[in-house]
Enzyme design. Sequence first.
Site, PDB file in Angstrom:
ATOM      1  N   TRP A 102     -60.683  49.147 -24.145  1.00  0.00           N
ATOM      2  CA  TRP A 102     -60.907  49.060 -25.596  1.00  0.00           C
ATOM      3  C   TRP A 102     -60.428  50.307 -26.325  1.00  0.00           C
ATOM      4  O   TRP A 102     -59.928  50.216 -27.454  1.00  0.00           O
ATOM      5  CB  TRP A 102     -62.368  48.762 -25.901  1.00  0.00           C
ATOM      6  CG  TRP A 102     -62.705  47.351 -25.548  1.00  0.00           C
ATOM      7  CD1 TRP A 102     -63.570  46.919 -24.577  1.00  0.00           C
ATOM      8  CD2 TRP A 102     -62.131  46.167 -26.131  1.00  0.00           C
ATOM      9  NE1 TRP A 102     -63.564  45.550 -24.525  1.00  0.00           N
ATOM     10  CE2 TRP A 102     -62.703  45.053 -25.468  1.00  0.00           C
ATOM     11  CE3 TRP A 102     -61.204  45.943 -27.144  1.00  0.00           C
ATOM     12  CZ2 TRP A 102     -62.376  43.747 -25.791  1.00  0.00           C
ATOM     13  CZ3 TRP A 102     -60.876  44.621 -27.468  1.00  0.00           C
ATOM     14  CH2 TRP A 102     -61.450  43.551 -26.796  1.00  0.00           C
ATOM     15  N   ASP A 172     -66.829  54.003 -31.095  1.00  0.00           N
ATOM     16  CA  ASP A 172     -67.001  52.557 -30.959  1.00  0.00           C
ATOM     17  C   ASP A 172     -68.176  52.303 -30.017  1.00  0.00           C
ATOM     18  O   ASP A 172     -68.033  52.340 -28.796  1.00  0.00           O
ATOM     19  CB  ASP A 172     -65.721  51.929 -30.401  1.00  0.00           C
ATOM     20  CG  ASP A 172     -65.841  50.423 -30.173  1.00  0.00           C
ATOM     21  OD1 ASP A 172     -66.921  49.860 -30.451  1.00  0.00           O
ATOM     22  OD2 ASP A 172     -64.843  49.820 -29.719  1.00  0.00           O
ATOM     23  N   LYS A 196     -73.203  41.904 -28.856  1.00  0.00           N
ATOM     24  CA  LYS A 196     -73.666  42.396 -27.564  1.00  0.00           C
ATOM     25  C   LYS A 196     -75.141  42.790 -27.629  1.00  0.00           C
ATOM     26  O   LYS A 196     -75.972  42.189 -26.972  1.00  0.00           O
ATOM     27  CB  LYS A 196     -72.787  43.562 -27.106  1.00  0.00           C
ATOM     28  CG  LYS A 196     -71.303  43.182 -27.022  1.00  0.00           C
ATOM     29  CD  LYS A 196     -70.428  44.352 -26.666  1.00  0.00           C
ATOM     30  CE  LYS A 196     -68.951  44.010 -26.813  1.00  0.00           C
ATOM     31  NZ  LYS A 196     -68.484  42.963 -25.907  1.00  0.00           N
TER      32      LYS A 196
END
Length: 362
Positions: A102, A172, A196
């Site tokens: 990511w 992030d 999540k």
Amino acid sequence: MSRAFNFCAGPASLPTAVLERAQQELLDWNAIGVSVMEISHRSAPFIEVAETAEHNLRRLLNISQDYAVLFMQGGATAQFSFIPLNLQRGFGRAAYIDSGHWSSKAIEVARQFTDVEVIASTQGQGYSRAPYQEELDLSSKFDYVHYTPNETIGGVEFDYIPDTQGMPLVADFSSSILSSALDVSKFDLIYAGAQKNIGPSGLCLVIVKRALLESTTASGHLPEVFNYRAVDQASSMLNTPPTFAWYLSGLVFEWLLAQGGVTAMEAINAAKAKKLYSYIDQSEFYRNPIEVHHRSKMNIPFTLPDKALETAFLDGANKRNLLNLKGHRSVGGMRASLYNAVPEEAVDALVEYMQQFKQQHI
């Protein structure tokens, strides 16, 4: 109906109590005769939902009024573009730490909007750990420094907050926010996709220092719905937001407070991760590829001794209602995501199955 144990990396498990409450309120919310999905986002009842959600999030993370809390659309991936567009401070370049899938994606996208310098990377080590502080090259000045504290796919977690020598720190937190205590004051911008540990997909939280926004020179052609200052001024309602996702996220915040907040969740999550890692390490059958001090507590990848066993492992897991254990296509193997809503009983059931599977295939 029996609920399965869901180890999906996202969209992920939601607390059963939250789903049951939403189910009860689905057709007649607050005794007004319609669903919360069917009312105007500008109505007084929904404004209360939005304000309560923000208030409870601020309580959970001790977020001061120095920070704006934005409820945005497009997921964390959209922020890969919004961040370099918004955080221009005159240097014309941004620093990124590469620790896995990511962070690499964020780098790829940011390069479309600014000069990107990768100040440290563990790609050469197969992303088996996070870069160390002493490896970060901060000899230049940057508009901001970006990193991914927890890599969802590779299962790598930073065990420190980078020292950026006064430059704005952007993080992030999509796969680890609300899972443990977090000192928001150490960051200038935090963003996190909801699907999540926050709620359902369709929403992304952005927690950004207002002083940073005032110091930026974001270009005038930046679309209003992408502009953090404009979104803050409009209380995240420049356009119609994902109201149901916002409502459900608010219920999750209430649930977390009832559990004792993020400090209580941190202890629970540490126990879950320890239980699974301990079994993997002593099994001599399964293997986790990440260096111990950088192992994720949220996303635990593991491999079997023979790739040919993977289909049988997944079939057996599915029959036992242990779902979504297949690793990401980019790394293979297995992955168990142990977010807040995954109970310790799920880890117990998984370890028991792993023991049985091992005995059948040694």
